[in-house]
Design an enzyme around this catalytic site. Structure first.
Site, PDB file in Angstrom:
ATOM      1  N   ASP A   2       0.817  -1.208   0.000  1.00 40.97           N
ATOM      2  CA  ASP A   2       0.000   0.000   0.000  1.00 40.97           C
ATOM      3  C   ASP A   2       0.858   1.268   0.000  1.00 40.97           C
ATOM      4  O   ASP A   2       1.926   1.299   0.607  1.00 40.97           O
ATOM      5  CB  ASP A   2      -0.893  -0.025   1.250  1.00 40.97           C
ATOM      6  CG  ASP A   2      -2.191   0.708   1.004  1.00 40.97           C
ATOM      7  OD1 ASP A   2      -2.549   0.888  -0.169  1.00 40.97           O
ATOM      8  OD2 ASP A   2      -2.827   1.105   1.986  1.00 40.97           O
ATOM      9  N   ASN A  50     -10.099  -3.811  -6.078  1.00 41.35           N
ATOM     10  CA  ASN A  50      -9.348  -2.915  -6.971  1.00 41.35           C
ATOM     11  C   ASN A  50      -9.947  -2.833  -8.380  1.00 41.35           C
ATOM     12  O   ASN A  50      -9.661  -1.900  -9.126  1.00 41.35           O
ATOM     13  CB  ASN A  50      -7.875  -3.338  -7.072  1.00 41.35           C
ATOM     14  CG  ASN A  50      -7.056  -3.027  -5.836  1.00 41.35           C
ATOM     15  OD1 ASN A  50      -6.074  -3.704  -5.541  1.00 41.35           O
ATOM     16  ND2 ASN A  50      -7.450  -2.002  -5.083  1.00 41.35           N
TER      17      ASN A  50
END
Ligand code: FPP
Length: 241
Positions: A2, A50
């Site tokens: 991330d 995502n």
């Protein structure tokens, strides 16, 4: 992995530039894991959620993945790295899927290290897919209800034969699991660093590993039992840690 977006924003660059730089971190961390003898490394590259990102970002990420696989396959062969993938690969664009399956097949006999890419993956989705397999086997009388135990479930998840992770590293300071390996991380040690993934390199990785080495893993037992090598003396009850 991330923090690619934030890394880019801080520098006035596009999110895609952040992912590009994140790809370099992937290369560095795989290389270092190989050198220090980490046998299994999982990388959460693209979650089921995502897919909801803007089309151009999804497209760029798929391109980066395909390029990574195409370029790194020679190195995987040279160093005996086996590639595996977890997740619903039927959702991947055909080109990425073909390249992925080619590299998985090509490296299938390598045995020095295993790299597992989580692609179109979410822990809950994996549990749903596993449950469907179980239910269908029970319905078709191939499986007895009493045969269902933790070991069987582990073999029906996306990671049969892969040991549960010892250490889970979360970059960019987020204090959540984000749907990753929900079954497999039951006893993993968690390490959260504020470092954004594109900046997560050798030094940060070593720091995480050194901290991990200092943890005491009790798996529900007491400290005193850890010095007693005979776990058969463990009595039922007591709190887990
Ligand atoms: C999360 O950061 C990262 C991703 C969704 C993509 C990760 C992909 C790579 C590191 C590159 C390609 C991967 C491989 C295996 C070659 P974010 O975009 O959510 O960052 P933010 O939270 O700062 O916005």
């Amino acid at each position: 992995m991330d923090g690619n977006g934030r890394w880019a924003k801080l520098r006035g660059k596009s999110r895609i530039e952040g992912h590009r730089r994140g790809k370099t971190s992937v290369r560095v961390i795989v290389e270092m894991s190989r050198k220090i003898g980490i046998p299994f490394l999982s990388l959460y590259a693209f979650s089921t959620e995502n897919w909801l990102r803007p089309q151009n970002e999804v497209h760029a990420l798929m391109g980066l993945l395909e390029h990574y696989l195409a370029v790194e396959q020679a190195k995987m062969m040279r160093y005996g790295i086996r590639l595996l993938a977890v997740g619903d690969r039927t959702r991947l664009p055909l080109g990425v899927r073909r390249t992925l399956e080619h590299v998985i097949e090509l490296t299938s006999s390598n045995n020095r290290m295993t790299v597992i890419l989580a692609l179109s993956y979410s822990g809950r989705d994996e549990i749903v897919r596993m449950t469907k397999k179980l239910a269908s086997d029970v319905r078709e009388c191939k499986l007895d209800l009493d045969a269902i135990d933790e070991r069987l479930i582990s073999t029906l998840m996306d990671t049969p034969g892969v040991p549960d992770p010892d250490l889970l590293i979360r970059t960019s300071g987020e204090l959540r699991i984000s749907n990753f390996y929900l079954w497999q991380i039951a006893y993993s040690e968690l390490y959260v660093t504020p470092t954004l993934w594109p900046d997560f390199r050798e030094r940060e990785y070593l720091q995480a590993l050194i901290e991990y080495q200092q943890r005491r893993r009790r798996f529900g037992r007491t400290d005193e039992q850890l010095v007693d090598p005979a776990p058969s003396s463990v009595e039922a009850g007591g709190s887990k840690s």
